[in-house]
Design a protein around this motif. Structure first.
Motif, PDB file in Angstrom:
ATOM      1  N   ASP A   1     -17.272  -8.883  19.808  1.00 14.15           N
ATOM      2  CA  ASP A   1     -16.498 -10.122  19.669  1.00 14.15           C
ATOM      3  C   ASP A   1     -15.012  -9.866  19.413  1.00 14.15           C
ATOM      4  O   ASP A   1     -14.192 -10.789  19.520  1.00 14.15           O
ATOM      5  CB  ASP A   1     -17.061 -10.954  18.515  1.00 14.15           C
ATOM      6  CG  ASP A   1     -18.471 -11.450  18.819  1.00 14.15           C
ATOM      7  OD1 ASP A   1     -18.726 -11.782  19.999  1.00 14.15           O
ATOM      8  OD2 ASP A   1     -19.289 -11.502  17.892  1.00 14.15           O
ATOM      9  N   GLU A   2     -14.648  -8.631  19.043  1.00 12.57           N
ATOM     10  CA  GLU A   2     -13.278  -8.374  18.599  1.00 12.57           C
ATOM     11  C   GLU A   2     -12.316  -8.007  19.733  1.00 12.57           C
ATOM     12  O   GLU A   2     -11.105  -7.905  19.513  1.00 12.57           O
ATOM     13  CB  GLU A   2     -13.260  -7.239  17.570  1.00 12.57           C
ATOM     14  CG  GLU A   2     -13.615  -5.853  18.118  1.00 12.57           C
ATOM     15  CD  GLU A   2     -15.116  -5.609  18.207  1.00 12.57           C
ATOM     16  OE1 GLU A   2     -15.515  -4.448  18.366  1.00 12.57           O
ATOM     17  OE2 GLU A   2     -15.882  -6.591  18.098  1.00 12.57           O
ATOM     18  N   ILE A   3     -12.800  -7.819  20.949  1.00 17.09           N
ATOM     19  CA  ILE A   3     -11.913  -7.403  22.031  1.00 17.09           C
ATOM     20  C   ILE A   3     -11.237  -8.621  22.666  1.00 17.09           C
ATOM     21  O   ILE A   3     -11.759  -9.736  22.608  1.00 17.09           O
ATOM     22  CB  ILE A   3     -12.679  -6.594  23.102  1.00 17.09           C
ATOM     23  CG1 ILE A   3     -13.787  -7.435  23.717  1.00 17.09           C
ATOM     24  CG2 ILE A   3     -13.218  -5.303  22.537  1.00 17.09           C
ATOM     25  CD1 ILE A   3     -14.505  -6.743  24.851  1.00 17.09           C
ATOM     26  N   PRO A   4     -10.064  -8.460  23.271  1.00 12.79           N
ATOM     27  CA  PRO A   4      -9.337  -9.607  23.849  1.00 12.79           C
ATOM     28  C   PRO A   4      -9.918 -10.033  25.196  1.00 12.79           C
ATOM     29  O   PRO A   4     -10.764  -9.340  25.775  1.00 12.79           O
ATOM     30  CB  PRO A   4      -7.916  -9.046  24.031  1.00 12.79           C
ATOM     31  CG  PRO A   4      -8.131  -7.583  24.253  1.00 12.79           C
ATOM     32  CD  PRO A   4      -9.297  -7.192  23.380  1.00 12.79           C
ATOM     33  N   ASN A   5      -9.456 -11.181  25.664  1.00 11.30           N
ATOM     34  CA  ASN A   5      -9.832 -11.635  26.999  1.00 11.30           C
ATOM     35  C   ASN A   5      -9.174 -10.764  28.066  1.00 11.30           C
ATOM     36  O   ASN A   5      -8.060 -10.264  27.889  1.00 11.30           O
ATOM     37  CB  ASN A   5      -9.402 -13.086  27.220  1.00 11.30           C
ATOM     38  CG  ASN A   5     -10.183 -14.058  26.362  1.00 11.30           C
ATOM     39  OD1 ASN A   5     -11.385 -13.897  26.193  1.00 11.30           O
ATOM     40  ND2 ASN A   5      -9.508 -15.053  25.811  1.00 11.30           N
ATOM     41  N   CYS A   6      -9.849 -10.588  29.185  1.00  7.34           N
ATOM     42  CA  CYS A   6      -9.303  -9.791  30.281  1.00  7.34           C
ATOM     43  C   CYS A   6      -8.153 -10.561  30.965  1.00  7.34           C
ATOM     44  O   CYS A   6      -8.216 -11.778  31.081  1.00  7.34           O
ATOM     45  CB  CYS A   6     -10.375  -9.479  31.317  1.00  7.34           C
ATOM     46  SG  CYS A   6     -11.691  -8.394  30.717  1.00  7.34           S
ATOM     47  N   PRO A   7      -7.123  -9.833  31.431  1.00 11.86           N
ATOM     48  CA  PRO A   7      -6.059 -10.504  32.183  1.00 11.86           C
ATOM     49  C   PRO A   7      -6.601 -11.128  33.465  1.00 11.86           C
ATOM     50  O   PRO A   7      -7.480 -10.576  34.124  1.00 11.86           O
ATOM     51  CB  PRO A   7      -5.074  -9.369  32.491  1.00 11.86           C
ATOM     52  CG  PRO A   7      -5.395  -8.282  31.512  1.00 11.86           C
ATOM     53  CD  PRO A   7      -6.862  -8.390  31.240  1.00 11.86           C
ATOM     54  N   VAL A   8      -6.062 -12.295  33.803  1.00 21.16           N
ATOM     55  CA  VAL A   8      -6.428 -12.983  35.045  1.00 21.16           C
ATOM     56  C   VAL A   8      -5.186 -13.031  35.925  1.00 21.16           C
ATOM     57  O   VAL A   8      -4.182 -13.630  35.545  1.00 21.16           O
ATOM     58  CB  VAL A   8      -6.945 -14.414  34.769  1.00 21.16           C
ATOM     59  CG1 VAL A   8      -7.253 -15.135  36.083  1.00 21.16           C
ATOM     60  CG2 VAL A   8      -8.176 -14.369  33.868  1.00 21.16           C
ATOM     61  N   ASP A   9      -5.237 -12.372  37.084  1.00 18.66           N
ATOM     62  CA  ASP A   9      -4.108 -12.367  38.005  1.00 18.66           C
ATOM     63  C   ASP A   9      -4.019 -13.698  38.747  1.00 18.66           C
ATOM     64  O   ASP A   9      -5.030 -14.320  39.069  1.00 18.66           O
ATOM     65  CB  ASP A   9      -4.238 -11.227  39.026  1.00 18.66           C
ATOM     66  CG  ASP A   9      -4.170  -9.860  38.366  1.00 18.66           C
ATOM     67  OD1 ASP A   9      -3.629  -9.778  37.251  1.00 18.66           O
ATOM     68  OD2 ASP A   9      -4.651  -8.884  38.976  1.00 18.66           O
TER      69      ASP A   9
END
Length: 450
Positions: A302-310
């Protein structure tokens, strides 16, 4: 000229493809003579529907679409001779496709000059400092060099000094050479910092505890008092190794890394830990049992950030109307980076958010009128009759300007004097009474014609 689609009319304007023709520009710089703001390649006549435009001709020269016009005269050049009589020059250019208006078509003017900047003898300046000795250290013999400059006090005069401009001499370098550092041998390994190897234990070993060994840059140590100082040793002063000889630890291993570095809308990230049934392992007896419970455990990261969306471009919008009401312009279409928009530090869309195509109004832009140069003065007359042969009657002379080149509904010339009248006397065959007695123009009347 080629069109995008034969017979297609958009918003009352013809759309032109990248046609074979002249490179057309939206601005002509009357000072530099350069074309600026490139548009499209079109026929010369289409480009010059706008008199402010310019185009590149077949010889690669930028040509002005407007009425011919003179540039301002350049500053006078320096005198062509030093310490003698010479000439100075100034130039101007005519921009346009025909001759510029006016009686005189000179592009160069010159006048005499007399320069008093004579050239005295040149002299050497003082010698510069010696360069460092080419030998580096340890009593070696080398060379050093110095230079001097031939200087002239008058700008533009040729510096002609007698003698060499540089000289060299031998030099002896007695300073000690630097000593570069060297490594000692590696020390023995330190004891391991753990008593067993933690899991996972299924199919191999987990992360190993470490041990270390050391070395120093003292065999020899680099010299510090020399110039330059000795080089330090390259590489690390310590090294880590795995304690692979230790036994496995019982129980669960530490949680492993997340299976991904960020949350994605398509997949979830988890951590894993393992344990093995090896403390003790079941014997080979047919009734020996395996350890109860699972050998693998997972939990969500739960602690990781959201992935970048191009970002991804949306559809192109409709084209706008033509950017000009006369001459050649362009139409524009836009699109948005919203399918999807970039999120969480994702990359923006690659490419342009707008595109253009050429449009031709088929309408010539207005050409404003300009005043011509003054005509030559008329003959000296009195009530319409020419004065001749040293007549002491006062007559008049006239000259005019004309509003020229106005076309296609352009603005008329601004209100200004268009006629000038001056008093005159005919001095043909007159005998001068004194060398200092000459007739001069006394007054001029200016009239504006409406």
């Amino acid at each position: 000229m080629r069109r995008l689609q034969s017979g297609v009319l958009l918003l009352g304007f013809f759309l032109l493809a990248q046609a074979e023709g002249q490179r057309c520009f939206s601005h002509f710089n009357l000072v530099s003579g350069a074309c600026e703001g490139e548009q499209y390649s079109v026929e010369e006549d289409d480009c010059c529907l706008n008199p402010h435009y310019g185009f590149i001709d077949n010889e690669g020269v930028c040509q002005y679409c407007g009425n011919p016009v003179w540039t301002a005269w350049s500053p006078w050049s320096k005198c062509s001779q030093l310490c003698d009589v010479g000439v100075v020059l100034r130039t101007r250019k005519c921009h346009g496709l025909s001759d510029c208006p006016g009686v005189l078509q000179d592009t160069v003017q010159m006048k005499p000059c007399n320069s008093t900047a004579c050239c005295p003898a040149a002299e050497w300046l003082a010698w510069g400092p010696w360069t460092p000795c080419s030998a580096s250290c340890g009593g070696a013999t080398g060379e050093r060099r110095r230079e001097r400059v031939c200087s002239h006090p008058t700008p533009g005069c040729e510096p002609t000094c007698v003698g060499p401009k540089d000289e060299t001499e031998l030099c002896l370098q007695m300073r000690p050479c630097p000593v570069h550092g060297g490594w000692t041998k590696w020390s023995s390994w330190t004891p391991c910092f753990a008593r067993c190897i933690p899991g996972p234990f299924s199919g191999g070993s987990g992360p190993f505890p470490t041990k270390r060994r050391y070395r120093s840059c003292t065999s020899p140590a680099p010299s510090k008092e020399t110039s330059p100082a000795g080089n330090d040793c390259q590489g690390p002063t310590e090294e880590a190794g795995n304690c692979s000889e230790l036994p496995n630890c019982p129980g669960w291993s530490a949680w492993g890394d997340c299976s991904a570095s960020c949350h994605s809308s398509r997949a979830s990230s988890v951590r894993t830990r393992l344990r093995s049934c090896s403390n003790p392992a079941p014997s080979a007896h047919p009734h020996a049992k395996q350890c109860p419970g699972a050998s693998r455990d997972e939990k969500k990261c739960d602690e990781i950030p959201n992935c970048p969306v191009d970002g991804v471009w949306g559809q192109w919008g409709p084209y706008s109307g033509c950017s000009v009401t006369c001459g050649v312009g362009f139409i524009r279409s836009t699109r948005s980076c919203d399918r999807p928009a970039p999120q969480h530090g994702g990359k923006p869309c690659d490419g342009n958010a707008s595109r253009t195509q050429e449009c031709n109004t088929r309408t010539h832009c207005p050409v404003d009128g300009v005043w011509s140069e003054w005509s030559v003065w008329s003959s000296c007359t009195e009530d319409g009759t020419a004065l001749k042969n040293c007549n002491d009657m006062e007559g008049t002379q006239r000259r005019r300007q004309y509003c020229v080149q106005r076309d296609f509904g352009g603005a008329p010339c601004s209100l200004a004097p268009v006629s000038e009248v001056r008093a005159c006397y005919d001095i043909t065959n007159c005998q001068c009474r004194s060398p200092t007695h000459t007739h001069t123009h006394t007054h001029t009347h200016t009239h504006t014609l409406h």
